[in-house]
Scaffold this active site. Sequence first.
Site, mmCIF file in Angstrom:
data_model
loop_
_atom_site.group_PDB
_atom_site.id
_atom_site.type_symbol
_atom_site.label_atom_id
_atom_site.label_comp_id
_atom_site.label_asym_id
_atom_site.label_seq_id
_atom_site.Cartn_x
_atom_site.Cartn_y
_atom_site.Cartn_z
ATOM 1 N N ILE A 256 1.382 -7.382 38.342
ATOM 2 C CA ILE A 256 1.630 -7.344 40.213
ATOM 3 C C ILE A 256 1.859 -8.503 40.435
ATOM 4 C CG2 ILE A 256 -0.376 -5.855 40.538
ATOM 5 C CD1 ILE A 256 -1.951 -7.577 41.234
ATOM 6 N N HIS A 257 2.474 -9.962 39.831
ATOM 7 C CA HIS A 257 3.092 -10.928 40.565
ATOM 8 C C HIS A 257 4.243 -11.395 39.292
ATOM 9 C CE1 HIS A 257 3.668 -14.816 42.109
ATOM 10 N NE2 HIS A 257 2.022 -14.581 42.573
ATOM 11 N N ASP A 304 5.932 7.880 7.106
ATOM 12 C CA ASP A 304 6.198 8.930 8.281
ATOM 13 C C ASP A 304 7.745 9.525 8.989
ATOM 14 O OD1 ASP A 304 4.128 8.477 9.499
ATOM 15 O OD2 ASP A 304 2.751 9.736 9.825
#
Lengths: 324, 324, 324
Positions: A256-257, A304
Amino acid sequence: MFFLKSLNHVNKLSNSIKNVISVRYYRPRRALMYVPGDSSRKLTKAFNLDVDCIAMDCEDGVAMNKKDEARETIRNILNHEKVIVKRDFDRAVRVNCIGSGLCEEDLKALLTAKFLPDTVLLPKVESVEHIQWFAEKVNALIKGNGNVDFVIFIENPIGLINSHQICRAAVDLAQTGKFTPSSIVFGSDDFCAALGATRSEDGVELLYARQKTVLIAKAFNLQAIDRVHIEFKDLIGLRKYCEQGARMGYTGKQVIHPDQVPIVQEAFLPSKTQFEWATGLLTAFNEYQKKGAGAFVYKGAMIDKPTMKQAQNIVDVYESTKNA
Amino acid sequence: MFFLKSLNHVNKLSNSIKNVISVRYYRPRRALMYVPGDSSRKLTKAFNLDVDCIAMDCEDGVAMNKKDEARETIRNILNHEKVIVKRDFDRAVRVNCIGSGLCEEDLKALLTAKFLPDTVLLPKVESVEHIQWFAEKVNALIKGNGNVDFVIFIENPIGLINSHQICRAAVDLAQTGKFTPSSIVFGSDDFCAALGATRSEDGVELLYARQKTVLIAKAFNLQAIDRVHIEFKDLIGLRKYCEQGARMGYTGKQVIHPDQVPIVQEAFLPSKTQFEWATGLLTAFNEYQKKGAGAFVYKGAMIDKPTMKQAQNIVDVYESTKNA
Amino acid sequence: MFFLKSLNHVNKLSNSIKNVISVRYYRPRRALMYVPGDSSRKLTKAFNLDVDCIAMDCEDGVAMNKKDEARETIRNILNHEKVIVKRDFDRAVRVNCIGSGLCEEDLKALLTAKFLPDTVLLPKVESVEHIQWFAEKVNALIKGNGNVDFVIFIENPIGLINSHQICRAAVDLAQTGKFTPSSIVFGSDDFCAALGATRSEDGVELLYARQKTVLIAKAFNLQAIDRVHIEFKDLIGLRKYCEQGARMGYTGKQVIHPDQVPIVQEAFLPSKTQFEWATGLLTAFNEYQKKGAGAFVYKGAMIDKPTMKQAQNIVDVYESTKNA
């Protein structure tokens, strides 16, 4: 720029693999940074950062009476080609949740701009019906061969309970749709509120939810993006929680910053050991392909498709970022 | 008495909400105290306590050869109107589990008394079939418009595995039934025995089970009631485990001794901050209703029905108990 | 030898129970030790140890170009009757996973030897289809009344997600099949790799997976066998992790070195208290059977079939090992 170069290198290395397992271009999302969609200033600033993913926000970061402004501002940005300052990044949009009644208008504004966003982030997914609704809208709105990455937010108990079916539906509908499921985001604040839980220092009260989220993500070969660290000035805590998340299998974190970005991106960079394991595996597979068919074993493990893609992801993240 | 007064206050505050989401009268169950159903003396003593919920027990607290005596004693109590000494409380009964073969006789004795119990606690629920069986019996036995709260016990691995379907069935069958699903109780002692697990100090071996239980409860908008603290003289430990449970989202705890009650009820009382958030939300919704329809946002969050009910619950618990 | 004697003692004690719940001969698997199937020398050495279960390995412990040699070596062993040096043990085989394409050949070689292995260990089970495939092959290959114990490995996210359905299918198909589901093994190394997780000291990143595995196992009345402790020289750590696993409900642990065996087997031996509870319960049931039918209560708890089997298992493990 470096990004594209190094990616070419990878492409050369693993061309035959791509033919086999059709790995798409990989978008790293170590840091997924929210920027309010109604702030041109903050958005422009963000585009100049060295950050994997910029989430142009129409949802929680935008006040109710600014929703139109956000849509218009983001649409305006999407009408221009992406300008790469530091290096390529994920130009993503977060729309409002389906339950809000605002989502359709968001999608209409953002998926009919001149350029598609790279990625659509859909918050508060709760059910298979949500995915079906999203698929229908997106498929109708995107023209031609367009395709967006799709990021699913798990943010409340019912969403987590249904997460297996949600991912199953997303992967199935993507076969014939114009979106590609790519990540799960764990939204811990809404989750805590719905649970009536309180976030503690060690976060033990969210262990079940966070670990189930990773499990479901990896079962469907998706990235898993961890919760926000709200105290954005606490960079030491941030690093600690990044490492905790990475140990659980998370490959990125919501941010958020801007100050949080470099720490997060450093913490979620694959290690040199992981990189060597991955390139070794891809090289061995190349050798193996030349010799014939059958099961493929590397360092004692049967390899795989998901492992191949995991290896490719490690190489891609590592290469796409180390020279940035 | 204070209880009813303060509830009227709440009713006034949030009348319009109730119309919308039809919130029922809320029964707090911070402390759910077991009292052996065959002991008139202990039952009488319990009714004089300040306790949210008294579980008059026919099950584990009653020896096999005392089952009839327990049924008769409790039925005799239910033939008299509830006398409120301190404040209103949940006059509940715990019947024997369905697998025991004793449950039907319990229900026959207790649901045909002059007054219904407020709540029926059903232990060791394992399957959708158990819920169907319960619904059938209860619907047949209760006359007229009677309705009891229904508390589901999750006490063994198969019950936990099926808990999603169990709650789904309970909520669905309640639509046309004479019971209202209201809580899940996590029964840790039977659970540990079935798992072959040993309870440690920090309880880490039960994290999965306890957190999954809360998750399922909240997904279906039910209260979540935490395990017993067996060492009833250890009140310091009790407080610690209450706080641990509350942090995970539990709203109450099973209690086996009167000394445990005040500590538990204190620990599970919503905080002043929670209360203010909740009243603020309900007031804002009232304002909002006057203005028009559409999505409702409070403090940046889209408010949905479960959040409304959560807020209402907080107000109800807080109001119903602070003046007690 | 002691083993058989003590088991006779148990048989006498609980004969009537066996009639009721048809408990099979119990195979303890406190230590499940892997030995490479292509090494006659290591196999011979292992048969001289005091160890509950020897897993003759065709899978991860055997290089790709040694698979035939492993099959042949193990088949050769199975052509001879089991020689009991110290005491009886579980002569088990681990075949390759179904996804490898090697499993059918393994089963053909090992299930048509003169003597059946006691147990078949099937790694990397992911789906109900895997179980169906296994049932079909085993039923076709085993002649007459032969029957093998069946151990299911949960080693990746999709396997864990489907574990409930996997066990359901195994138990259902065993009704008419030539195998008996007996344990779940949690394979943490493959699991961590698939999750992209890193093993930490306290293993918190695997809590969800390990606890869900125990839960599913116990819901289906199976043993739960915990992850390998890779650092085989760290015997102090080994003991600690054994105790941690036992507290969660695990009844055994995978072992990769002979030095680990005595510590593991000691740690997973039921305590004297558990043994006394179990024999008490079985004796009480014997008494009870003589008197009549109905619900059976022991020390205040309603006793059901799984609890009876759990008690029987405790007695069997305790008796089968204490005189070894």
